[in-house]
Write a protein that holds these residues in place. Sequence first.
Motif, PDB file in Angstrom:
ATOM      1  N   UNK A  54       1.377  10.041   3.370  1.00  0.00           N
ATOM      2  CA  UNK A  54       2.421   9.646   4.371  1.00  0.00           C
ATOM      3  C   UNK A  54       3.602  10.704   4.585  1.00  0.00           C
ATOM      4  N   UNK A  55       3.540  11.541   3.638  1.00  0.00           N
ATOM      5  CA  UNK A  55       4.550  12.556   3.599  1.00  0.00           C
ATOM      6  C   UNK A  55       4.008  13.748   4.614  1.00  0.00           C
ATOM      7  N   UNK A  56       4.007  13.515   5.825  1.00  0.00           N
ATOM      8  CA  UNK A  56       3.336  14.550   6.786  1.00  0.00           C
ATOM      9  C   UNK A  56       3.990  16.066   6.628  1.00  0.00           C
ATOM     10  N   UNK A  57       5.229  16.100   6.238  1.00  0.00           N
ATOM     11  CA  UNK A  57       5.836  17.297   6.207  1.00  0.00           C
ATOM     12  C   UNK A  57       5.180  18.093   5.022  1.00  0.00           C
ATOM     13  N   UNK A  58       5.138  17.477   3.757  1.00  0.00           N
ATOM     14  CA  UNK A  58       4.615  18.161   2.766  1.00  0.00           C
ATOM     15  C   UNK A  58       3.172  18.738   2.963  1.00  0.00           C
ATOM     16  N   UNK A  59       2.399  17.852   3.337  1.00  0.00           N
ATOM     17  CA  UNK A  59       0.826  18.238   3.717  1.00  0.00           C
ATOM     18  C   UNK A  59       0.716  19.240   4.835  1.00  0.00           C
ATOM     19  N   UNK A  60       1.615  19.193   5.832  1.00  0.00           N
ATOM     20  CA  UNK A  60       1.604  20.360   6.661  1.00  0.00           C
ATOM     21  C   UNK A  60       2.096  21.631   6.259  1.00  0.00           C
ATOM     22  N   UNK A  61       3.070  21.802   5.388  1.00  0.00           N
ATOM     23  CA  UNK A  61       3.696  22.783   4.749  1.00  0.00           C
ATOM     24  C   UNK A  61       2.420  23.369   3.886  1.00  0.00           C
ATOM     25  N   UNK A  62       1.698  22.642   3.187  1.00  0.00           N
ATOM     26  CA  UNK A  62       0.643  23.066   2.311  1.00  0.00           C
ATOM     27  C   UNK A  62      -0.489  23.685   3.214  1.00  0.00           C
ATOM     28  N   UNK A  63      -0.693  22.881   4.258  1.00  0.00           N
ATOM     29  CA  UNK A  63      -1.870  23.415   5.207  1.00  0.00           C
ATOM     30  C   UNK A  63      -1.526  24.886   5.715  1.00  0.00           C
ATOM     31  N   UNK A  64      -0.273  24.955   6.104  1.00  0.00           N
ATOM     32  CA  UNK A  64       0.125  26.256   6.481  1.00  0.00           C
ATOM     33  C   UNK A  64       0.179  27.428   5.456  1.00  0.00           C
ATOM     34  N   UNK A  65       0.346  26.877   4.314  1.00  0.00           N
ATOM     35  CA  UNK A  65       0.223  27.834   3.170  1.00  0.00           C
ATOM     36  C   UNK A  65      -1.342  28.481   3.024  1.00  0.00           C
ATOM     37  N   UNK A 121      -0.811  13.112   8.842  1.00  0.00           N
ATOM     38  CA  UNK A 121      -0.093  11.893   8.440  1.00  0.00           C
ATOM     39  C   UNK A 121      -1.256  10.616   8.284  1.00  0.00           C
ATOM     40  N   UNK A 122      -1.178  10.009   7.038  1.00  0.00           N
ATOM     41  CA  UNK A 122      -1.885   8.882   6.982  1.00  0.00           C
ATOM     42  C   UNK A 122      -1.443   7.856   5.925  1.00  0.00           C
ATOM     43  N   UNK A 123      -1.074   6.691   6.417  1.00  0.00           N
ATOM     44  CA  UNK A 123      -1.077   5.186   5.405  1.00  0.00           C
ATOM     45  C   UNK A 123      -2.340   4.869   4.951  1.00  0.00           C
ATOM     46  N   UNK A 124      -2.770   5.098   3.924  1.00  0.00           N
ATOM     47  CA  UNK A 124      -4.239   4.559   3.651  1.00  0.00           C
ATOM     48  C   UNK A 124      -4.492   2.861   3.723  1.00  0.00           C
ATOM     49  N   UNK A 125      -3.465   2.264   3.764  1.00  0.00           N
ATOM     50  CA  UNK A 125      -3.718   0.707   3.998  1.00  0.00           C
ATOM     51  C   UNK A 125      -3.906   0.267   5.547  1.00  0.00           C
ATOM     52  N   UNK A 126      -3.913   1.355   6.317  1.00  0.00           N
ATOM     53  CA  UNK A 126      -4.097   1.180   7.854  1.00  0.00           C
ATOM     54  C   UNK A 126      -5.613   1.654   8.090  1.00  0.00           C
ATOM     55  N   UNK A 127      -6.496   0.677   8.104  1.00  0.00           N
ATOM     56  CA  UNK A 127      -7.822   0.967   8.369  1.00  0.00           C
ATOM     57  C   UNK A 127      -8.284   1.634   9.559  1.00  0.00           C
ATOM     58  N   UNK A 128      -7.469   1.347  10.635  1.00  0.00           N
ATOM     59  CA  UNK A 128      -7.948   2.068  11.876  1.00  0.00           C
ATOM     60  C   UNK A 128      -7.414   3.560  11.764  1.00  0.00           C
ATOM     61  N   UNK A 129      -6.210   3.793  11.004  1.00  0.00           N
ATOM     62  CA  UNK A 129      -5.635   5.147  11.011  1.00  0.00           C
ATOM     63  C   UNK A 129      -6.524   5.963  10.298  1.00  0.00           C
ATOM     64  N   UNK A 130      -7.167   5.433   9.012  1.00  0.00           N
ATOM     65  CA  UNK A 130      -7.746   6.122   8.156  1.00  0.00           C
ATOM     66  C   UNK A 130      -9.012   6.502   8.924  1.00  0.00           C
ATOM     67  N   UNK A 131      -9.820   5.442   9.662  1.00  0.00           N
ATOM     68  CA  UNK A 131     -11.061   5.759  10.365  1.00  0.00           C
ATOM     69  C   UNK A 131     -10.710   7.075  11.436  1.00  0.00           C
ATOM     70  N   UNK A 132      -9.771   7.001  12.084  1.00  0.00           N
ATOM     71  CA  UNK A 132      -9.444   7.768  13.190  1.00  0.00           C
ATOM     72  C   UNK A 132      -9.046   9.505  12.378  1.00  0.00           C
ATOM     73  N   UNK A 133      -8.513   9.232  11.059  1.00  0.00           N
ATOM     74  CA  UNK A 133      -8.116  10.501  10.329  1.00  0.00           C
ATOM     75  C   UNK A 133      -9.420  11.224   9.928  1.00  0.00           C
ATOM     76  N   UNK A 134     -10.329  10.479   9.369  1.00  0.00           N
ATOM     77  CA  UNK A 134     -11.744  11.057   8.972  1.00  0.00           C
ATOM     78  C   UNK A 134     -12.581  11.520  10.012  1.00  0.00           C
TER      79      UNK A 134
END
Length: 263
Positions: free
Chosen positions: A40-51, A61-74
Amino acid sequence: MAGRQSPAKSVFITGAAAGIGRAAALRFAAQGWFVGLYDVNAAAVGALAAELGPDRALAGALDVSDAQAFAQAVSEFVGAAGRLDLLINNAGVLLTGDFESHGPERYQWLIDINTRGVVNGCLAASPHLKPGSRVINMCSASALYGTPAFAVYSASKFFVRGLTEALNIEWQRRGILVMDLMPLFVATPMVAGVSDKPKSIDRLGVRLSAEDVAATLYSAATRSAALCPVHWPVGLQTQAVALLQKLTPSRLYRWSQKLITGY
């Protein structure tokens, strides 16, 4: 990213912004895996990905409780990585204190993330998992026996344990291995942020680091399937607790829980 060469292996990690998720991302990336960083903390994972660099990581960004968002992210991750070898359902939250100290809304929040999030992850990953792929769910030593001061959190981890055991059997026919990790207290922001600290944390101590858990995650991801247990207690202290629970009569183990937790 869609045209990138498929890496040796890829891993999708939830709750990757800090703690165990971040440590796991660093461990797998160092071993040449292409890493999906979702939180859910998109800034933090974005910084790690840049690193890590675009050839080693993808963040979102992902809220794991959102099934549709999870499927799209995967789906987007598999499109970039070319494959999905491992899903780590790591995202989780913690509430402590007497059962009545939190209301239904807070407990629903915990249940949505800790249980629905794992279900959503397994469903989202399922179409992309091939023979040899693995799923590792972050469980807890609190799934060995219901834990006072962690009641709903503990119950949510029993859910994770049960789901893991069932899918370990169901998906065996597909050549997919499903396991969970069961650490005791880990030095992470989640544990450090507990305001109403239960006595069990002081009495047992916080003896595991996020890196310790990440090392066990990597072992579970790479060890020969024939040598992999369904449940992985992390660290000697957790292994001792698991053995005690298995060997001790239930009445005596219940007494030990009361002694440790002060109830």
